[in-house]
Design an enzyme around this catalytic site. Structure first.
Site, PDB file in Angstrom:
ATOM      1  N   GLU A  59      42.790  39.391  16.100  1.00 37.18           N
ATOM      2  CA  GLU A  59      42.896  39.901  17.477  1.00 37.18           C
ATOM      3  C   GLU A  59      44.361  39.841  17.881  1.00 37.18           C
ATOM      4  OE1 GLU A  59      40.274  37.943  20.211  1.00 37.18           O
ATOM      5  OE2 GLU A  59      41.412  38.646  21.952  1.00 37.18           O
ATOM      6  N   ASP A  78      43.373  34.323  31.495  1.00 41.75           N
ATOM      7  CA  ASP A  78      43.985  33.438  30.507  1.00 41.75           C
ATOM      8  C   ASP A  78      44.475  32.146  31.122  1.00 41.75           C
ATOM      9  OD1 ASP A  78      43.862  34.805  27.937  1.00 41.75           O
ATOM     10  OD2 ASP A  78      44.972  36.389  28.965  1.00 41.75           O
TER      11      ASP A  78
END
Ligand SMILES: Cc1ncc(COP(=O)(O)O)c(C=O)c1O
Ligand SMILES: Cc1ncc(COP(=O)(O)O)c(C=O)c1O
Lengths: 388, 274, 388, 274
Positions: D48, D59
């Site tokens: 990824e 995040d």
């Protein structure tokens, strides 16, 4: 009862009041008294004042139940929200009135003394609104404690004059304003911030502040089962928010309570004397030297009390209590936590007494208490922070 | 000295002399009574003794400072009275203070105490006509002359009443303002002096801002004399001793005497025959 | 016109709006939307809200003519006085609504982001009032600029969490609040402070703020010859005071003007993008990286704009203007000097545009301008002082 | 490699292997592509690649820091695509980024560009089902697998739709929260894995908080594998090079392989006959 009436041409409230000023100021006092009497019976003047208080200053102010604190204390506590007025305290009621009067008298400039700075800010505000100049005298110590208000006055275009004599607080600012007034009385109007000073000030300021009590009276009538609260409570520096509040309830059965700072409690620890142009109760030593007051609340750092309060005390129509700084800070935090209202340190004195009295049974459970929240605490945040 | 303050001053004035009343704050230095003596030796016609007050509303920075200093040194009314009682001077001594000291117990008590220490007069700048009733009675009962103030802003009617009710002399304020040095002689002051002289035969003395011999002489032209306060206290606070202060008073005395020689005082000049 | 209506279940305002949030938050958004739809059609909920806005927060706020400034500018300028509400800005209208909703949903805690601190103070206030906990995320830079408000929140019992990522201002506080919400969504309600965020927030906040416009509309109807002003002007950070104001006038002939800070003018310099859960105009570079906004007013330091504003712009129903920091400071001082009103730096943006437009003929002489004064300037005094 | 991401992962899973997808933020170091190679060499089943965004809402601090660092170094979408195009790896590379980058011009343009550089999949955490329509179409048109996220809070109905519309794999969030290390395996995560496995035969991979080999193996028990991101980025930010990161991935690989040996995967275990 013969209290809270027109004190006549000599400005007497029982044994108190009067006009103890230098001869130089006597004509100015007469002129103001005459102008005020005329204005106060002129419906146009009163209409203009009412309009400004409503459209500009945000009156009527709400009567807010302190929902959670009431439950904790077992009483019904109602707060008269002078903190919601323009500039954030009841001082604006008086100042708009006096500034209109100054304008009517053709004065070019307004002088004022200030302690917490609220009266100074209100004066700077009203002067700007009416296109007058403003000069505000403020003790150096108060300038340090109330920096925010000093900056507000300056941005509003007022001149702030630091007073370095004596205790460098409110009482010295009064002296200095009076001195300055003597030398500029032709074009300057002295706008006194509380129910003090020579006649007609204590009476005139009461009249300009009675809007607090009259509104609260009506609001109580609309909301309370018996129409009138059991207690009516307000803090006392000079005593203007208290007198204005009491004026609305003096002819009812409500018990009137004025709360002073322990370190400035002229009604409790003072003796009769003459200060700043009037006779009243004053903190002083045996010789008559005036003592410095001490309080966390700059607006209560005053060793005297308005003459009408001295009279109400003697007449037994009001009682006067004291609270200490610790209780005040705790009360302020408690109201902030329970109601989301940040009260001024001054106003928190009234609250501190209510809390103490309710918790000790001094106020019977189930009683209704109407408390005038004279101003908001934003100005005090820095000092509060320091004290935590 | 058995004459009242007023009799004493009138007698002096009527010799053609311009009157000079210097001031000192009691307790401003431990030896303040020496200053009183120096004033008298330098030709003072009376001496004004200030009883310091914590909140002297009508005083400028100089006398505020003198008052603060005296209070900080522990000066009390009782102490001042005791010291005044020991003074041995041949001109009247006049007390000046604020209402709050006067009304502490009662006006009668205060006046009796002053008189008991030999004081002859009393000036209370924050007790105007309206508030002076009891005090005037008490003073009269003690044979103490209560001096009233007249201001440039006073109406003719008030001036008449002030002139009528004042005792000892009439204290004419040279200007709208506090005590303190400086400022020109204003047309206002001259007019006030003239008006008062028309209204009363009592001595009319100017006070406030009488600094320096010339100014004293100029002012004296318009009345019967002057009170000098801040100019003296400034020097004292700056370190001058009784001797220097006496010299300063002498210099004013001389200026007044010279001025008086050629001044025109139609109402009060001694008649050519005396 | 098909603007300012219910944006449906997808929360679309034309091409803007939506719900661009992680899957984890979708159920929470649905839950809030359902709860709000239900509450908003529940007369008891609305009654409770109206009561608190009136009795607690000081509504209705006055509409004050700016007498002296109007004369100087040759127009009629009316100020909608949100500065007079409890806590000092329009933010309280929205927060009381959302806090009531959170309580109704059984949440224990309220989260909020804040820029100028006004939304944070309002949130801390409403949380205290209703007995909820409050956690407020605030950029480190804003914490420095708005110290007073940080202290206010703390005294009100809220936890203030400094955000150190990115530009350390409002946009980063939004990110952080969103992150925190994801992990506490069970017991925490996220109270967004402007017309931004995922559906239903932009719509819900508009509905809570429309009280500004509706009151002003009524007040104008009562006071103006033609009942409606020529211009309706408000400043724009996220755009809640503007949307709330516009909502009262969208169906009139009044020209609607939103004023942004030059350094944060998404409506003027932005492109379509997705930020903080919604699609709208966003300041960004070619790649789609969001630019930091710059403004003296912490509350306008936001690189996006509420989705409904983007739609109103596209639809031609409102226009969007920019002013720079200098003009803003001058406008603030001018209002202080002429009217005795200390406006927030944010609100002074709207004023700065009105002054410029009136002086340059952009607003025709004799026009009537209704301006929402979204808050008071006390919080800005220190920064203003520095800039003089 | 012609297989789609999904085909590729299914094939690998069906060998009984637990899938491992390590993450790297593009541009976090100049040599980030070496990290991709190290991952592949260490046994990654796909990689990824994060396209950094200024406001990475989902995040935690680690990936925020990695993104900030990449952006500060001047990383652009075009630059990443060019570097990805030069990668020569035998597992699929998947892009992960936020909606604002995807919708810059149009979803179609963005997907075409990804595919042009050889990327096989796309994860956009802030485009949930409701907002994913155009993007899903554009991705499908380019043969790019659009991976959808499933959360512990998702209702069964939503899970069914997610499982149905996701391509490549289903990204199951181990917890309510942002990316970042730490946390226990929750009953929630296990349940989510089970539910998704019931709903789809597509690979289900856990992401968020997969730190360390044991945790990876534990999680893999409940699904088909894991995405490991913050644990790797933390090491990289602390100075680890491609080699060290590769070793870390290897250790997870080994744990997964061991775990898989004794794990009970009723639905997915290779049948005894293969
Ligand atoms: C908020 C507030 N309350 C009370 C006071 C005390 O004044 P008063 O006793 O005249 O009401 C002040 C004085 O500054 C004040 O600012
Ligand atoms: C006084 C004031 N006005 C305006 C704003 C901007 O917010 P909005 O655009 O949502 O009205 C803020 C934000 O903090 C504010 O404090």
């Amino acid at each position: 009862m013969d209290v809270m009436t027109d004190p006549g041409t000599t400005g007497r409230f029982g044994a108190y009041g009067g006009r103890y000023v230098p001869e130089s100021l006597i004509p100015a006092c007469h002129e103001i008294e005459a102008a005020f009497r005329e204005a106060w019976s002129d419906t146009e003047f009163r209409g203009r004042l009412t309009m400004l208080l409503s459209v500009y200053a945000g009156r009527p102010t709400p009567l807010t139940p302190a929902w959670r604190l009431s439950r904790e204390l077992g009483i019904t506590l109602l707060l008269k929200r002078e903190d919601l007025t323009h500039t954030g305290s009841h001082k604006i009621n008086n100042v708009i009135g006096q500034a209109l009067l100054a304008q009517r008298m053709g004065k070019r400039r307004i002088l004022a003394e200030t302690g917490a700075g609220q009266h100074g800010v209100a004066t700077a505000t009203a002067a700007a609104l009416l296109g007058l100049e403003a000069t505000v005298f403020m003790g150096e110590r108060d300038i340090e404690r109330q920096e925010l208000n000093v900056l507000r006055m300056e941005v509003l275009g007022a001149e702030v004059v630091p007073v370095t004599s004596g205790s460098r607080t409110l009482k010295d600012a009064c002296n200095e304003a009076m001195r300055h007034w003597v030398s500029s009385v032709d074009d300057s109007y002295y706008c006194i911030g509380s129910v003090m000073g020579p006649h007609p000030y204590p009476w005139m300021v009461r009249e300009f502040q009675r809007v607090i009590g009259e509104e609260a009276r009506e609001q109580c009538a609309a909301e309370l089962p018996y129409g009138v609260p059991d207690y009516v409570v307000a803090c006392i520096g000079g005593g203007s928010n208290a007198v204005g509040t009491f004026a609305g309830f003096v002819d009812t059965a409500a018990r009137l309570v004025g709360v002073e700072a322990e370190g400035g409690a002229a009604a409790t620890f003072g003796r009769a004397g003459v200060l700043h142009g009037f006779r009243s109760l004053v903190l002083q030593n045996d010789d008559g030297q005036v003592t410095e007051a001490h309080s966390v609340a700059a607006g209560l750092d005053y060793p005297g009390i308005g003459p009408e309060h001295a009279h109400l005390r003697d007449a037994g129509r009001a009682r006067y209590e004291t609270v200490n700084d610790d209780e005040v800070i705790r009360a302020l935090r408690r109201l902030a936590h329970t109601e989301g209202i940040l009260a001024a340190l001054e106003s928190s004195h009234a609250l501190a007494w209510v809390i103490r009295a309710a918790e000790s049974g001094g106020i019977a459970p189930g009683s209704t208490v109407m408390l005038t929240l004279s101003g908001r605490g934003d100005k005090d945040i820095a000092s509060i922070k320091e004290m935590l | 000295m058995n004459a009242s303050l007023e009799e004493f001053l009138i007698a002096r004035r009527d010799t053609g002399r311009s009157l000079l009343v210097p001031y000192v704050t009691a307790g401003v230095t431990p030896k303040w009574t020496e200053v009183v003596h120096a004033y008298v030796d330098a030709g003072a016609d009376a001496v004004e003794v200030g009883f310091p007050f914590s909140d002297p509303m009508l005083d400028g920075v100089t006398i505020q400072e003198a008052s603060d200093r005296a209070l900080a040194a522990g000066t009390t009314v009782r102490g001042i009275l005791d010291e005044v009682a020991t003074l041995d001077v041949d001109v009247p001594v006049v007390a000046m203070t604020y209402s709050n000291l006067v009304f502490q117990r009662s006006a009668a008590e205060f006046c009796a105490a002053l008189r008991g220490s030999g004081l002859r007069g009393l000036i209370v700048p924050d007790s105007p006509l309206e508030e002076v009733g009891d005090l005037a009675d008490a003073a009269a009962a003690e044979g103490l002359d209560l001096v009233l103030l007249a201001a440039p802003s006073s109406s003719r009617a008030r001036l008449r009443e002030i002139a009528g009710r004042s005792r000892g002399f009439v204290y004419a304020l040279t200007r709208m303002g506090t005590t303190g040095e400086g400022g020109e002689i204003s047309e206002q002051a001259a007019r006030l002096g003239r008006e008062l002289k028309e209204l009363t035969d009592r001595p009319v003395l100017f006070g406030f801002g009488v600094a320096g011999p010339e100014r004293a002489a100029e002012l004296a032209d318009h009345a019967d004399g002057v009170v000098v306060a801040s100019a003296l206290m400034r020097r004292l606070l700056d370190g001058a001793g009784a001797g220097e202060l006496g010299e300063y008073v002498s210099s004013i005395r001389r200026a007044l005497d010279q001025g008086a020689r050629w001044a025109v005082h139609p109402a009060t000049a001694p008649s050519p025959t005396t």
